[in-house]
Design a protein around this motif. Structure first.
Motif, PDB file in Angstrom:
ATOM      1  N   ILE A   1       5.758   0.946  11.847  1.00 27.27           N
ATOM      2  CA  ILE A   1       5.906  -0.502  11.727  1.00 27.27           C
ATOM      3  C   ILE A   1       5.793  -1.167  13.102  1.00 27.27           C
ATOM      4  CG2 ILE A   1       7.538  -2.347  11.148  1.00 27.27           C
ATOM      5  CD1 ILE A   1       8.587  -0.571   8.904  1.00 27.27           C
TER       6      ILE A   1
ATOM      7  N   LEU B   1       9.619  -8.518   5.902  1.00 23.88           N
ATOM      8  CA  LEU B   1       8.708  -7.382   5.754  1.00 23.88           C
ATOM      9  C   LEU B   1       7.538  -7.712   4.839  1.00 23.88           C
ATOM     10  CD1 LEU B   1      11.184  -4.362   5.509  1.00 23.88           C
ATOM     11  CD2 LEU B   1       9.618  -4.900   7.384  1.00 23.88           C
TER      12      LEU B   1
ATOM     13  N   GLY C   1       3.732  -7.636   6.049  1.00 23.12           N
ATOM     14  CA  GLY C   1       2.745  -6.806   5.376  1.00 23.12           C
ATOM     15  C   GLY C   1       1.499  -7.575   4.992  1.00 23.12           C
ATOM     16  N   ARG C   2       1.692  -8.789   4.486  1.00 20.57           N
ATOM     17  CA  ARG C   2       0.544  -9.612   4.083  1.00 20.57           C
ATOM     18  C   ARG C   2      -0.282 -10.049   5.296  1.00 20.57           C
ATOM     19  NH1 ARG C   2       0.506 -11.139  -1.161  1.00 20.57           N
ATOM     20  NH2 ARG C   2       2.432 -10.858  -2.364  1.00 20.57           N
TER      21      ARG C   2
ATOM     22  N   GLN D   1      -2.161  -7.008   6.580  1.00 18.53           N
ATOM     23  CA  GLN D   1      -3.277  -6.689   5.695  1.00 18.53           C
ATOM     24  C   GLN D   1      -4.449  -7.640   5.923  1.00 18.53           C
ATOM     25  OE1 GLN D   1      -2.842  -7.531   1.447  1.00 18.53           O
ATOM     26  NE2 GLN D   1      -3.616  -5.481   1.013  1.00 18.53           N
TER      27      GLN D   1
ATOM     28  N   GLN E   1      -2.429   0.175  10.284  1.00 19.38           N
ATOM     29  CA  GLN E   1      -2.729  -0.833   9.280  1.00 19.38           C
ATOM     30  C   GLN E   1      -2.679  -0.231   7.876  1.00 19.38           C
ATOM     31  OE1 GLN E   1      -2.821  -3.836   9.885  1.00 19.38           O
ATOM     32  NE2 GLN E   1      -3.715  -4.318  11.844  1.00 19.38           N
TER      33      GLN E   1
ATOM     34  N   VAL F   1       0.860   0.058   6.595  1.00 21.38           N
ATOM     35  CA  VAL F   1       1.416  -1.229   6.173  1.00 21.38           C
ATOM     36  C   VAL F   1       0.879  -1.603   4.797  1.00 21.38           C
ATOM     37  CG1 VAL F   1       1.452  -3.690   6.652  1.00 21.38           C
ATOM     38  CG2 VAL F   1       1.802  -2.062   8.494  1.00 21.38           C
ATOM     39  N   ARG F   2      -0.423  -1.353   4.550  1.00 18.92           N
ATOM     40  CA  ARG F   2      -0.990  -1.717   3.273  1.00 18.92           C
ATOM     41  C   ARG F   2      -0.398  -0.916   2.129  1.00 18.92           C
ATOM     42  NH1 ARG F   2      -6.181  -0.760   2.264  1.00 18.92           N
ATOM     43  NH2 ARG F   2      -6.433   0.802   3.860  1.00 18.92           N
TER      44      ARG F   2
ATOM     45  N   ARG G   1       2.710  -0.086   1.782  1.00 17.10           N
ATOM     46  CA  ARG G   1       4.122  -0.402   1.538  1.00 17.10           C
ATOM     47  C   ARG G   1       4.248  -1.469   0.460  1.00 17.10           C
ATOM     48  NH1 ARG G   1       7.115   2.166   5.083  1.00 17.10           N
ATOM     49  NH2 ARG G   1       6.077   2.964   6.930  1.00 17.10           N
TER      50      ARG G   1
END
Length: 255
Positions: free
Chosen positions: A41, A96, A100-101, A104, A249, A252-253, A255
């Motif tokens: 993260i 979070l 994340g968005r 992404q 990356q 993150v996508r 999660r």
């Protein structure tokens, strides 16, 4: 009087058994897993913030706003102290989600239009998807990728439509000879009519109907091994920054 040496069998028996997960891999401790996730993260935040200057402020505003709203509810219910941990929990979760968005979106903006972008998205999808990148292609780096999953076989083409449509049709014929009546889906990545934009590729595939059971997917995978693997090199890690950027990356996508 000579002492007998312990047998190798007794030594092996006394060794502690290694705990395995559902996939047969050694289990990772919770603390180690939390540390790995935290590093991922942090890495993703550093890389995303470089391309998204508004990120720190958006995360701060989200944390404060959500925490304040939840705590206000606690005050109205005359339970301000009880709602403090709840407010912190909701604030972290909301932060979070926003992070994340944004991560992404930043990742897609960087890979869009680059060779291998569709393969990068396919390999990062959650779930049991067997992705074979670059099963067909051209010297101009147009490519067709093959995905096996519960919907059936999905062929994804990226590049100039005038070149990849023929590649897509040829690959579809090859696959059909092996899999029989199993559904085959073909997707052309792009922004024109009838194409699927890169940011929507993963969601588009996830929405396809589930036509096969897990056992049928495994059986089909064994039959499709006759088709072989990649026939052309696909650029690895299309994101600027190489492997480090790609891993962070992608985490993150998922999660």
């Amino acid at each position: 009087m000579a002492r007998s040496k312990p047998s190798s069998g007794s030594t092996a028996a006394s060794a502690p058994a290694v705990k395995l997960d559902k996939k047969g891999n050694p289990k990772v401790g919770r603390l180690k897993k939390l540390g790995t996730n935290a590093r991922m993260i942090k890495q993703a935040y550093t890389l995303t913030a470089k391309n998204d200057p508004k990120l720190p402020w958006l995360l701060l505003i989200t944390f404060v706003a959500v925490g304040a709203v939840v705590e206000l509810i606690g005050i109205l219910l005359s339970l301000p102290l009880v709602f403090i941990p709840i407010a912190l929990l909701f604030a972290v979760l909301a932060t979070l989600i926003v992070f994340g968005r944004r991560a992404q979106g930043s990742a897609y903006r960087q890979v869009e239009g680059q060779p291998g972008a569709a393969a990068w998205v396919l390999e990062g999808m959650r779930g049991d998807w067997r992705v074979t990148s670059g099963v067909a292609g051209t010297t101009q780096l147009d490519a067709v990728h093959r995905v096996l999953g519960r919907p059936g076989v999905i062929l994804v083409a990226e590049g100039a439509p005038s070149r990849v449509r023929n590649l897509l049709a040829q690959e579809k014929k090859k696959v059909a000879r092996i899999i029989g009546e199993t559904p085959i889906y073909d997707i052309l990545v792009g922004d024109e009519e009838g194409q699927v934009p890169l940011p929507k590729l993963s969601a588009h595939i996830m929405k396809l109907p589930r036509n096969l059971t897990a056992a049928e997917v495994n059986s089909l995978g064994r039959r499709m091994s006759a088709l072989g693997g990649p026939r052309m090199p696909v650029p690895g890690g299309p994101l600027p920054g190489g492997r480090q950027m790609s891993i962070s990356q992608r985490q993150v996508r998922r999660r």
